[in-house]
Design a protein around this motif. Structure first.
Motif, PDB file in Angstrom:
ATOM      1  N   ASP A  21       5.454 -16.070   6.273  1.00 35.50           N
ATOM      2  CA  ASP A  21       4.148 -15.663   6.776  1.00 35.50           C
ATOM      3  C   ASP A  21       4.157 -14.161   7.026  1.00 35.50           C
ATOM      4  OD1 ASP A  21       2.903 -18.194   6.817  1.00 35.50           O
ATOM      5  OD2 ASP A  21       3.904 -18.698   8.701  1.00 35.50           O
ATOM      6  N   LEU A  22       3.150 -13.459   6.479  1.00 37.88           N
ATOM      7  CA  LEU A  22       3.025 -12.023   6.652  1.00 37.88           C
ATOM      8  C   LEU A  22       1.652 -11.701   7.234  1.00 37.88           C
ATOM      9  CD1 LEU A  22       4.420 -10.759   3.207  1.00 37.88           C
ATOM     10  CD2 LEU A  22       5.689 -11.077   5.340  1.00 37.88           C
ATOM     11  N   THR A  23       1.495 -10.461   7.674  1.00 37.64           N
ATOM     12  CA  THR A  23       0.181  -9.975   8.089  1.00 37.64           C
ATOM     13  C   THR A  23      -0.209  -8.812   7.179  1.00 37.64           C
ATOM     14  OG1 THR A  23       0.953  -8.276   9.636  1.00 37.64           O
ATOM     15  CG2 THR A  23       0.805 -10.546  10.475  1.00 37.64           C
ATOM     16  N   GLU A  24      -1.467  -8.408   7.241  1.00 39.63           N
ATOM     17  CA  GLU A  24      -1.904  -7.293   6.404  1.00 39.63           C
ATOM     18  C   GLU A  24      -1.187  -5.999   6.768  1.00 39.63           C
ATOM     19  OE1 GLU A  24      -6.019  -6.727   5.726  1.00 39.63           O
ATOM     20  OE2 GLU A  24      -6.406  -8.837   5.280  1.00 39.63           O
ATOM     21  N   ASP A  25      -0.687  -5.902   7.980  1.00 36.57           N
ATOM     22  CA  ASP A  25       0.081  -4.711   8.375  1.00 36.57           C
ATOM     23  C   ASP A  25       1.385  -4.606   7.596  1.00 36.57           C
ATOM     24  OD1 ASP A  25      -1.843  -3.966  10.189  1.00 36.57           O
ATOM     25  OD2 ASP A  25      -0.841  -4.900  11.913  1.00 36.57           O
ATOM     26  N   ASP A  26       1.861  -5.724   7.053  1.00 39.56           N
ATOM     27  CA  ASP A  26       3.093  -5.717   6.264  1.00 39.56           C
ATOM     28  C   ASP A  26       2.878  -5.184   4.852  1.00 39.56           C
ATOM     29  OD1 ASP A  26       4.793  -6.949   8.256  1.00 39.56           O
ATOM     30  OD2 ASP A  26       3.784  -8.853   7.809  1.00 39.56           O
ATOM     31  N   LEU A  27       1.644  -5.181   4.376  1.00 37.52           N
ATOM     32  CA  LEU A  27       1.364  -4.793   2.995  1.00 37.52           C
ATOM     33  C   LEU A  27       1.607  -3.308   2.768  1.00 37.52           C
ATOM     34  CD1 LEU A  27      -1.928  -6.812   2.357  1.00 37.52           C
ATOM     35  CD2 LEU A  27       0.325  -7.272   1.364  1.00 37.52           C
ATOM     36  N   PRO A  28       2.000  -2.925   1.558  1.00 37.10           N
ATOM     37  CA  PRO A  28       2.216  -1.505   1.247  1.00 37.10           C
ATOM     38  C   PRO A  28       0.888  -0.769   1.151  1.00 37.10           C
ATOM     39  CG  PRO A  28       2.487  -2.843  -0.714  1.00 37.10           C
ATOM     40  CD  PRO A  28       2.326  -3.811   0.420  1.00 37.10           C
ATOM     41  N   PRO A  29       0.914   0.563   1.070  1.00 33.69           N
ATOM     42  CA  PRO A  29      -0.326   1.344   0.966  1.00 33.69           C
ATOM     43  C   PRO A  29      -1.074   1.054  -0.332  1.00 33.69           C
ATOM     44  CG  PRO A  29       1.530   2.743   1.577  1.00 33.69           C
ATOM     45  CD  PRO A  29       2.100   1.429   1.159  1.00 33.69           C
ATOM     46  N   GLY A  30      -2.373   1.306  -0.309  1.00 39.34           N
ATOM     47  CA  GLY A  30      -3.212   1.131  -1.484  1.00 39.34           C
ATOM     48  C   GLY A  30      -4.666   1.174  -1.088  1.00 39.34           C
ATOM     49  N   GLU A  31      -5.551   1.453  -2.054  1.00 43.94           N
ATOM     50  CA  GLU A  31      -6.974   1.570  -1.739  1.00 43.94           C
ATOM     51  C   GLU A  31      -7.707   0.232  -1.730  1.00 43.94           C
ATOM     52  OE1 GLU A  31      -5.259   5.067  -3.566  1.00 43.94           O
ATOM     53  OE2 GLU A  31      -5.902   3.308  -4.705  1.00 43.94           O
ATOM     54  N   ARG A  57      13.695  -1.999  -6.155  1.00 46.50           N
ATOM     55  CA  ARG A  57      14.308  -0.842  -5.487  1.00 46.50           C
ATOM     56  C   ARG A  57      14.639  -1.130  -4.024  1.00 46.50           C
ATOM     57  NH1 ARG A  57      12.483   3.858  -8.242  1.00 46.50           N
ATOM     58  NH2 ARG A  57      12.710   3.427 -10.467  1.00 46.50           N
ATOM     59  N   GLU A  58      13.739  -1.818  -3.335  1.00 51.98           N
ATOM     60  CA  GLU A  58      13.913  -2.025  -1.891  1.00 51.98           C
ATOM     61  C   GLU A  58      13.615  -3.475  -1.518  1.00 51.98           C
ATOM     62  OE1 GLU A  58      11.442   0.677   0.251  1.00 51.98           O
ATOM     63  OE2 GLU A  58      12.421   2.483  -0.543  1.00 51.98           O
ATOM     64  N   TYR A  59      14.350  -3.956  -0.515  1.00 53.94           N
ATOM     65  CA  TYR A  59      14.128  -5.293   0.038  1.00 53.94           C
ATOM     66  C   TYR A  59      13.735  -5.157   1.505  1.00 53.94           C
ATOM     67  CZ  TYR A  59      16.439  -6.969  -4.203  1.00 53.94           C
ATOM     68  OH  TYR A  59      16.771  -7.238  -5.511  1.00 53.94           O
ATOM     69  N   PRO A  60      12.947  -6.106   2.043  1.00 54.05           N
ATOM     70  CA  PRO A  60      12.372  -7.288   1.391  1.00 54.05           C
ATOM     71  C   PRO A  60      11.330  -6.898   0.351  1.00 54.05           C
ATOM     72  CG  PRO A  60      11.452  -7.012   3.582  1.00 54.05           C
ATOM     73  CD  PRO A  60      12.557  -6.000   3.472  1.00 54.05           C
ATOM     74  N   HIS A  61      11.107  -7.843  -0.586  1.00 53.89           N
ATOM     75  CA  HIS A  61      10.242  -7.549  -1.723  1.00 53.89           C
ATOM     76  C   HIS A  61       9.424  -8.780  -2.085  1.00 53.89           C
ATOM     77  CE1 HIS A  61       8.906  -5.686  -5.435  1.00 53.89           C
ATOM     78  NE2 HIS A  61       9.288  -6.755  -6.104  1.00 53.89           N
ATOM     79  N   VAL A  62       8.168  -8.557  -2.491  1.00 48.23           N
ATOM     80  CA  VAL A  62       7.297  -9.623  -2.999  1.00 48.23           C
ATOM     81  C   VAL A  62       7.137  -9.417  -4.503  1.00 48.23           C
ATOM     82  CG1 VAL A  62       5.012 -10.674  -2.926  1.00 48.23           C
ATOM     83  CG2 VAL A  62       6.069  -9.842  -0.810  1.00 48.23           C
ATOM     84  N   PRO A  63       7.704 -10.314  -5.340  1.00 49.11           N
ATOM     85  CA  PRO A  63       7.572 -10.168  -6.799  1.00 49.11           C
ATOM     86  C   PRO A  63       6.184 -10.589  -7.277  1.00 49.11           C
ATOM     87  CG  PRO A  63       9.473 -11.526  -6.165  1.00 49.11           C
ATOM     88  CD  PRO A  63       8.581 -11.418  -4.970  1.00 49.11           C
ATOM     89  N   GLY A  64       6.060 -10.660  -8.615  1.00 50.58           N
ATOM     90  CA  GLY A  64       4.806 -11.073  -9.244  1.00 50.58           C
ATOM     91  C   GLY A  64       4.148  -9.922  -9.962  1.00 50.58           C
ATOM     92  N   ILE A  65       4.418  -9.778 -11.279  1.00 57.54           N
ATOM     93  CA  ILE A  65       3.936  -8.600 -11.996  1.00 57.54           C
ATOM     94  C   ILE A  65       2.474  -8.731 -12.425  1.00 57.54           C
ATOM     95  CG2 ILE A  65       6.272  -8.107 -12.792  1.00 57.54           C
ATOM     96  CD1 ILE A  65       5.397  -8.957 -15.605  1.00 57.54           C
TER      97      ILE A  65
END
Length: 329
Positions: A21-31, A57-65
């Motif tokens: 379970d994640l929150t939106e605060d965990d998400l990386p930057p983006g518009e 490159r870095e963990y933790p990581h969420v895959p899915g191209i």
């Protein structure tokens, strides 16, 4: 809170994947923040689900191209809440968090609008594999390939790229020869439109002769290695090979004779960094040239929980067709 498949690394350096379970605060930057409706499984995803294969490159990581879904928020004027969008490439799922989650935050420049006539599910049945197949067909057409020129070879035909390439080419009126190492998959390939099944063993070794009988007007090659070298010597005068993969190896033990004496063209196909206009054109052609009814025939749907095992399966060559990922399942 939302669910995501997160790959982590333990103190001993071993990686493991689990649904978290994640929150939106965990998400990386983006518009743009996207509510993900579907993703898909690709060979690169299998690498990222395991040790990373040098891609992560870095963990933790969420895959899915790949991913397709609905815009929730956007600070970029190109997209607004409610827009349907598609993402493939740009190293998302490798160095940037990807589509194996119910939400993703991305750069607006990475997205394209969902093509009219496609659903998000259909778009992910196509995904990176299908987009690459379409780019290969477009490149062959630009070199003058037409159905009248003769049969077109598709290697790795049971895989994601090969399945879509076979479907597109046959729908456009080409005679398609499908290469496979799975004799039990012949009926599947014929259902996609293949008119000839070529056993992989026929092309597995490099010939001592730099030129063989001219057999193929063109080729979509997902294998590379010795098979690609062999095929180059069988391409008709002025024909082309679109190189899209290296399942058989990165080395090319070939000679220059086919290029010099038959004017053969070797076309490199990259889907990761394709510019926006090329992506839009490829998706437009997918919507018109790929029989959408066949997408269901080559697709299965998996959950986030299924992905660790599926990642191992695709690396071992045990996945046929396309696997869609429904993060909300």
């Amino acid at each position: 809170m939302f669910k995501a498949l997160v790959v982590e690394k333990d103190p001993d350096g071993k990686t493991f994947a689990k649904v978290s379970d994640l929150t939106e605060d965990d998400l990386p930057p983006g518009e743009v923040t996207v509510a993900v409706e579907y993703s898909s499984l690709n060979y690169k995803d299998g690498l990222c689900l395991g040790s990373g294969g040098g891609l992560v490159r870095e963990y933790p990581h969420v895959p899915g191209i790949d991913l397709a879904g609905t815009v929730e928020t956007s600070s970029d004027p190109r997209y607004k809440p409610g827009d349907k969008v598609v993402l493939t490439g740009w190293r998302v799922g490798e160095i940037h968090w990807g589509g194996y989650a119910q939400k993703a935050r991305l750069k607006a420049s990475w997205l394209v609008p969902l093509q009219d006539g496609l659903t998000t599910r259909q778009a992910m049945a196509v995904g990176t594999a299908g987009l690459t197949a379409m780019l290969a067909v477009l490149a062959l057409e630009k070199q003058g390939l037409t159905p009248e020129a003769g049969p077109v070879l598709v290697t790795g035909a049971s895989g994601g790229v090969g399945s879509v390439a076979t479907s597109i080419l046959s729908n456009l009126g080409y005679e398609v020869a499908a290469v496979t190492g799975r004799p039990e998959g012949a009926d599947y390939l014929r259902s996609l439109g293949a008119s000839e099944i070529v056993p992989r063993d026929e092309l597995a070794e490099v010939s001592e002769r730099p030129l063989e009988k001219e057999r193929w007007a063109g080729c979509v090659d997902a294998v590379g290695g010795p098979m690609l070298a062999r095929i180059l010597g069988q391409i008709k005068y002025g024909g082309s090979v679109a190189s899209i993969g290296l399942a058989g190896g990165a080395d090319l033990p070939a000679r220059v004779i086919p290029f010099l004496l038959r004017g053969v063209n070797l076309l490199g196909i990259d889907s990761v960094m394709q510019p926006y206009d090329s992506r839009v054109e490829a998706w437009r052609r997918v919507a018109t040239d790929l029989p959408l009814s066949r997408l269901e025939e080559i697709s299965t749907v998996a959950s986030l929980e299924d992905l660790p095992a599926l990642g191992e399966a695709i690396l071992a060559g045990r996945v046929k067709g396309r696997v869609l990922v429904d993060p909300n399942q």
